[in-house]
Design a protein around this motif. Structure first.
Motif, mmCIF file in Angstrom:
data_model
loop_
_atom_site.group_PDB
_atom_site.id
_atom_site.type_symbol
_atom_site.label_atom_id
_atom_site.label_comp_id
_atom_site.label_asym_id
_atom_site.label_seq_id
_atom_site.Cartn_x
_atom_site.Cartn_y
_atom_site.Cartn_z
ATOM 1 N N ASN A 1 -50.121 -21.787 49.508
ATOM 2 C CA ASN A 1 -50.601 -21.227 48.969
ATOM 3 C C ASN A 1 -51.826 -20.413 49.303
ATOM 4 O OD1 ASN A 1 -49.409 -18.162 47.314
ATOM 5 N ND2 ASN A 1 -50.412 -19.052 45.467
ATOM 6 N N ILE A 2 -52.845 -20.718 50.254
ATOM 7 C CA ILE A 2 -54.193 -20.818 49.703
ATOM 8 C C ILE A 2 -54.600 -18.922 50.708
ATOM 9 C CG2 ILE A 2 -55.549 -21.981 51.087
ATOM 10 C CD1 ILE A 2 -56.078 -23.928 50.553
ATOM 11 N N VAL A 3 -55.182 -19.135 50.855
ATOM 12 C CA VAL A 3 -55.083 -16.798 51.275
ATOM 13 C C VAL A 3 -55.969 -17.168 52.294
ATOM 14 C CG1 VAL A 3 -55.975 -14.646 51.300
ATOM 15 C CG2 VAL A 3 -54.799 -15.741 49.162
ATOM 16 N N LYS A 4 -55.570 -16.668 54.372
ATOM 17 C CA LYS A 4 -56.555 -16.902 55.130
ATOM 18 C C LYS A 4 -56.960 -15.747 55.192
ATOM 19 C CE LYS A 4 -56.009 -21.760 55.697
ATOM 20 N NZ LYS A 4 -56.648 -22.087 55.488
ATOM 21 N N ILE A 5 -55.494 -14.107 55.258
ATOM 22 C CA ILE A 5 -56.789 -13.237 55.467
ATOM 23 C C ILE A 5 -56.481 -12.470 54.539
ATOM 24 C CG2 ILE A 5 -55.642 -10.934 57.079
ATOM 25 C CD1 ILE A 5 -54.865 -12.861 59.268
ATOM 26 N N PRO A 6 -57.431 -11.897 53.845
ATOM 27 C CA PRO A 6 -57.034 -11.452 52.660
ATOM 28 C C PRO A 6 -56.742 -9.995 52.551
ATOM 29 C CG PRO A 6 -59.258 -10.673 53.775
ATOM 30 C CD PRO A 6 -59.359 -12.297 54.406
ATOM 31 N N PRO A 7 -56.404 -9.289 51.681
ATOM 32 C CA PRO A 7 -55.390 -8.217 51.791
ATOM 33 C C PRO A 7 -56.408 -7.065 51.683
ATOM 34 C CG PRO A 7 -56.082 -8.844 49.482
ATOM 35 C CD PRO A 7 -56.685 -10.272 50.340
ATOM 36 N N GLY A 8 -54.657 -5.946 52.539
ATOM 37 C CA GLY A 8 -55.726 -4.761 53.132
ATOM 38 C C GLY A 8 -55.283 -3.575 53.808
ATOM 39 N N TYR A 9 -53.950 -4.374 54.199
ATOM 40 C CA TYR A 9 -52.787 -3.754 55.184
ATOM 41 C C TYR A 9 -51.890 -2.790 54.403
ATOM 42 C CZ TYR A 9 -55.860 -6.563 58.686
ATOM 43 O OH TYR A 9 -57.316 -7.003 58.747
ATOM 44 N N GLU A 10 -51.118 -1.996 55.643
ATOM 45 C CA GLU A 10 -50.157 -1.243 54.725
ATOM 46 C C GLU A 10 -48.260 -1.896 55.328
ATOM 47 O OE1 GLU A 10 -51.429 2.690 56.666
ATOM 48 O OE2 GLU A 10 -53.543 2.477 55.006
ATOM 49 N N ASP A 11 -49.024 -2.466 56.398
ATOM 50 C CA ASP A 11 -47.555 -2.430 56.953
ATOM 51 C C ASP A 11 -48.569 -3.604 58.667
ATOM 52 O OD1 ASP A 11 -45.008 -3.403 57.740
ATOM 53 O OD2 ASP A 11 -44.784 -0.919 58.711
ATOM 54 N N VAL A 12 -47.180 -4.787 58.366
ATOM 55 C CA VAL A 12 -47.628 -6.094 59.016
ATOM 56 C C VAL A 12 -46.913 -6.225 59.903
ATOM 57 C CG1 VAL A 12 -49.501 -7.036 57.653
ATOM 58 C CG2 VAL A 12 -46.686 -7.333 56.984
ATOM 59 N N ARG A 13 -46.506 -7.055 61.138
ATOM 60 C CA ARG A 13 -45.624 -8.243 61.681
ATOM 61 C C ARG A 13 -45.696 -9.201 61.973
ATOM 62 N NH1 ARG A 13 -43.925 -4.127 60.735
ATOM 63 N NH2 ARG A 13 -42.729 -2.454 62.277
ATOM 64 N N PRO A 14 -44.601 -10.265 61.927
ATOM 65 C CA PRO A 14 -45.481 -11.992 61.750
ATOM 66 C C PRO A 14 -46.027 -11.829 63.528
ATOM 67 C CG PRO A 14 -42.554 -11.249 61.847
ATOM 68 C CD PRO A 14 -43.310 -10.258 62.114
ATOM 69 N N PHE A 15 -46.748 -13.175 63.300
ATOM 70 C CA PHE A 15 -47.698 -13.945 63.935
ATOM 71 C C PHE A 15 -46.906 -14.182 65.134
ATOM 72 C CE2 PHE A 15 -51.492 -13.435 60.964
ATOM 73 C CZ PHE A 15 -51.838 -13.502 61.733
ATOM 74 N N ARG A 16 -47.608 -13.738 66.763
ATOM 75 C CA ARG A 16 -46.820 -13.916 67.686
ATOM 76 C C ARG A 16 -47.841 -14.126 68.612
ATOM 77 N NH1 ARG A 16 -43.631 -11.992 72.654
ATOM 78 N NH2 ARG A 16 -41.887 -13.226 72.175
ATOM 79 N N GLY A 17 -48.139 -15.809 69.231
ATOM 80 C CA GLY A 17 -49.324 -16.319 70.465
ATOM 81 C C GLY A 17 -50.704 -16.081 69.781
ATOM 82 N N GLY A 18 -50.518 -16.074 68.484
ATOM 83 C CA GLY A 18 -51.745 -16.345 68.091
ATOM 84 C C GLY A 18 -52.657 -14.797 67.180
ATOM 85 N N LEU A 19 -51.539 -13.360 67.434
ATOM 86 C CA LEU A 19 -51.979 -11.886 67.317
ATOM 87 C C LEU A 19 -50.600 -11.875 66.006
ATOM 88 C CD1 LEU A 19 -53.214 -10.797 70.516
ATOM 89 C CD2 LEU A 19 -54.281 -11.799 68.424
ATOM 90 N N ALA A 20 -50.723 -10.847 65.325
ATOM 91 C CA ALA A 20 -50.599 -10.575 64.222
ATOM 92 C C ALA A 20 -51.461 -8.613 64.280
ATOM 93 C CB ALA A 20 -49.995 -10.448 62.795
ATOM 94 N N ALA A 21 -49.420 -7.970 64.806
ATOM 95 C CA ALA A 21 -49.284 -6.129 64.461
ATOM 96 C C ALA A 21 -49.893 -5.670 63.241
ATOM 97 C CB ALA A 21 -48.586 -5.262 64.885
ATOM 98 N N VAL A 22 -50.778 -4.901 63.202
ATOM 99 C CA VAL A 22 -50.845 -4.896 61.243
ATOM 100 C C VAL A 22 -51.271 -2.862 61.470
ATOM 101 C CG1 VAL A 22 -51.994 -6.756 60.209
ATOM 102 C CG2 VAL A 22 -53.267 -5.341 61.328
ATOM 103 N N ARG A 23 -51.390 -2.702 60.298
ATOM 104 C CA ARG A 23 -51.563 -0.994 59.820
ATOM 105 C C ARG A 23 -52.212 -0.753 58.794
ATOM 106 N NH1 ARG A 23 -47.008 3.249 58.247
ATOM 107 N NH2 ARG A 23 -47.588 2.425 56.339
ATOM 108 N N GLN A 24 -53.532 -0.056 59.834
ATOM 109 C CA GLN A 24 -54.577 -0.159 58.200
ATOM 110 C C GLN A 24 -55.427 1.286 58.364
ATOM 111 O OE1 GLN A 24 -58.302 -2.111 58.685
ATOM 112 N NE2 GLN A 24 -58.058 -2.582 56.537
ATOM 113 N N ASN A 25 -55.155 2.176 57.271
ATOM 114 C CA ASN A 25 -55.453 3.766 57.366
ATOM 115 C C ASN A 25 -54.198 4.366 58.433
ATOM 116 O OD1 ASN A 25 -57.714 3.228 55.920
ATOM 117 N ND2 ASN A 25 -58.971 2.708 57.085
ATOM 118 N N GLY A 26 -53.399 4.202 58.814
ATOM 119 C CA GLY A 26 -52.357 5.268 59.398
ATOM 120 C C GLY A 26 -52.439 4.452 60.746
#
Length: 630
Positions: free
Chosen positions: A488-513
């Motif tokens: 339960n340690i926060v690794k990436i702070p809040p701020g994304y409107e939508d997200v996808r699981p990590f894959r190959g070290g990267l995750a798709a995220v949506r911010q400001n549309g």
């Protein structure tokens, strides 16, 4: 509630250096055959008719497309996130500890190096071209390659320049006569002459397959020893991870067939370390399979099975996947798992659609061996699943008590291991599952025994399954997603409107549309400027985010393009549809016609085809006769 693994990578390249990055192929002979065989002379002779000049132009254009396709000319996955160019060039120093094994390796074979000549200029240029290695490895069973090359090249060599009045006579009479004469003289000499470069020579070996053991045998063991010595000499000047992975794994092939299994194992394991450092899918798959084959010959079947299964990614070219299934089937044959072996052989044939004559012949021999063994020993145990082969833990699966309308978890045998007490559950991922009790509005995290890892009082109203050690969670259930680890340690702070699981070290995220991508530290890798980020694959699957090769499809104003794991734009969003093929990008135009781009995003096949399948068929023709050697 939702319920809940070619040639290709390593081949000596053509003489000219190529752009850095695309996964290499070890053996050059097929590439030479495909490209050089179709390559005309640089200048048109005065004796050329218009038809001949047109044919030459067509051959030149085809050769160029094939060469670009095989080289790739751009490998978007050449580096792992955070891996620098210095790491790639540093070779042994770029890894944790292979420098000492390299010194031992060189000392062990120093005598051979002293006796070998320095690589010729062509080989040195091929080493430079390693930086842009071909998309799909090919290793020939070269039946009449020399004769084919002679047939293609002799007509261009034997016609002297002639005036217009003599052109027809030369074309109809002199050329055939001289061609036949030169073919008769040149072919015998070429057939007995072995390529000077050891990688080319290894590619040209015509292995015999023992009909009882299904193991390769060298027709000329002494010649194979000379090839191995040549590979050792080349290793002395190979400093980058790609080259060392390729050469060490090829040397392991030679040592294995010669019966030197200890040397083969040492080379194959070290090659695997180098290949994984490159982060390149095809290279790692080939090196991993070569290591698996050494282990198979040593009788270490459990690890060999795991390596074959982990190497066989659906994102690899079908040719390589077919050979991986073939060799995995031979490994099962050795263990008496004959039904499982037959399934692998069948899958190999399906992947090649029956169009690979040599694979068909080898498979027929293997099936004869299976049938003969089955008469006396039966077909062995029932086939295993991929998860069992990989040794992955089988976690409990959700089960519903219909009377109480509550969820719990049962093991593979159907035994209840976590009581029915939850209103909602998620499948286990990485040994953990999110659950919600009827009286709670927030989610808790449990392990496979039902013990709580994260209590519901932490306030997560929306959660995503764990992937690569991180899970996305939201306090309000609507947005402001953040990533936490199992403690339960926060690794990436809040701020994304939508997200996808990590894959190959990267995750798709949506911010400001806008959609982009972040790494596991929260660093933005792909700017959040796109209207969509998902990847369509040639086998019909879609990936949320990046492929194993580090490619992602992006959408901007209804047009699709491609970015790599560093955020670099490989294909500008300009196409109504785009599909990632193992060696190219399939694209459509506004009229619905399909074509292809190479891995630089340059046109490869004009958009004239009515379907993706027709484009794939043309790509297969450009890569004719390629087959990875293991």
């Amino acid at each position: 509630m939702s319920a809940a693994a070619g040639g290709d990578e390593d081949r000596v390249e053509q003489q000219q250096p190529a752009p850095a990055g695309f996964p290499a192929q070890d053996e050059p002979a097929v590439q030479d055959r495909i490209v050089e065989r179709d390559r005309p002379e640089a200048d048109d002779s005065p004796a050329d008719s218009p038809a001949e000049r047109a044919e030459r132009a067509e051959r030149t254009e085809r050769a160029g497309r094939t060469e670009r396709l095989e080289r790739g000319e751009q490998d978007p996955s050449a580096e792992r996130p955070g891996q620098t160019e210095q790491t790639e060039q540093a070779g042994p120093e770029a890894l944790d500890s292979p420098a000492e094994p390299d010194r031992q390796d060189k000392q062990a074979r120093q005598a051979h190096q002293d006796q070998r000549p320095e690589p010729d200029q062509r080989t040195e240029q091929a080493e430079q071209a390693e930086q842009a290695e071909p998309a799909e490895q090919a290793v020939p069973h070269q039946r009449a390659e020399r004769a084919e090359q002679t047939e293609q090249t002799v007509p261009d060599q034997q016609a002297e320049p002639a005036g217009p009045d003599q052109q027809a006579e030369q074309t109809e009479q002199a050329v055939p006569d001289q061609q036949a004469e030169q073919t008769e003289q040149a072919v015998p000499e070429q057939q007995v002459e072995r390529p000077a470069d050891p990688e080319q020579a290894l590619a040209a070996v015509r292995w015999r397959l023992n009909p009882e053991t299904l193991r390769e045998e060298a027709p000329e063991p002494e010649a194979l020893r000379e090839i191995r010595d040549g590979l050792t000499a080349k290793l002395g000047s190979a400093l980058d991870n790609r080259s060392r992975a390729r050469l060490l794994s090829l040397r392991s092939v030679a040592s294995r067939v010669l019966g030197d299994l200890d040397d083969a194992l040492a080379d194959a394991r070290l090659a695997h370390t180098y290949a994984e450092a490159t982060g390149e899918l095809r290279r790692t798959a080939l090196v991993r399979a070569r290591l698996a084959e050494v282990l198979r010959w040593r009788g270490e079947y459990a690890e060999a099975d795991r390596l074959f299964a982990s190497a066989n990614s659906p994102e690899l070219p079908d040719r390589l996947r077919a050979v991986l299934h073939e060799h995995a089937g031979r490994c099962c044959y050795d263990q008496g798992r004959l039904t499982e072996a037959c399934l692998h052989f069948e899958r190999a044939l399906d992947l090649r659609h029956g169009d690979d004559a040599e694979l068909n012949a080898r498979t027929a021999l293997a099936l004869d061996a299976v049938a003969e063994r089955a008469v006396t020993a039966g077909f062995g145990p029932k086939p295993r699943s991929r998860e069992v082969v990989l040794g992955e833990e089988r976690y409990p699966v959700p089960t519903l008590d219909e009377e109480q309308q509550l969820w719990g978890y049962a093991d593979a045998e159907g035994n209840l291991v976590v009581e029915h007490r939850y209103a909602e559950v998620q499948p286990f991922r990485e040994g953990m599952a999110w659950v919600r009790r009827p009286e709670a509005s927030r989610w808790a995290l449990i392990d496979a025994t039902g013990a709580a890892l994260i209590e519901a009082n932490n306030g997560y109203r929306a959660v995503g399954s764990f992937a690569e050690g991180l899970a996305w969670v939201s306090m309000d259930g609507k947005g402001r997603w953040m990533a936490v680890d199992p403690t339960n340690i926060v690794k990436i702070p809040p701020g994304y409107e939508d997200v996808r699981p990590f894959r190959g070290g990267l995750a798709a995220v949506r911010q400001n549309g806008g959609w982009g991508a972040v790494d596991r530290t929260g660093q933005v890798v792909v700017p959040t400027r796109y209207h969509g980020l998902s990847t369509a694959l040639a086998d019909g699957r879609y990936v949320d985010g990046f492929t194993e090769e580090g490619l992602a499809g992006v959408e901007l104003a209804g047009r699709r393009g491609v970015v790599d794991r560093t955020g670099r734009v490989l294909v500008v969003p300009a196409y109504p549809a785009l599909v990632v093929h193992p060696v190219a990008f399939l694209v459509s135009d506004d009229s619905g016609r399909w074509g292809a781009l190479d891995r630089r995003g340059e046109p490869l096949i004009d958009p004239v085809h009515p379907s993706q399948a027709a484009v794939v068929a043309e790509i297969d023709q450009l890569l004719a006769d390629t087959s990875p050697v293991l």
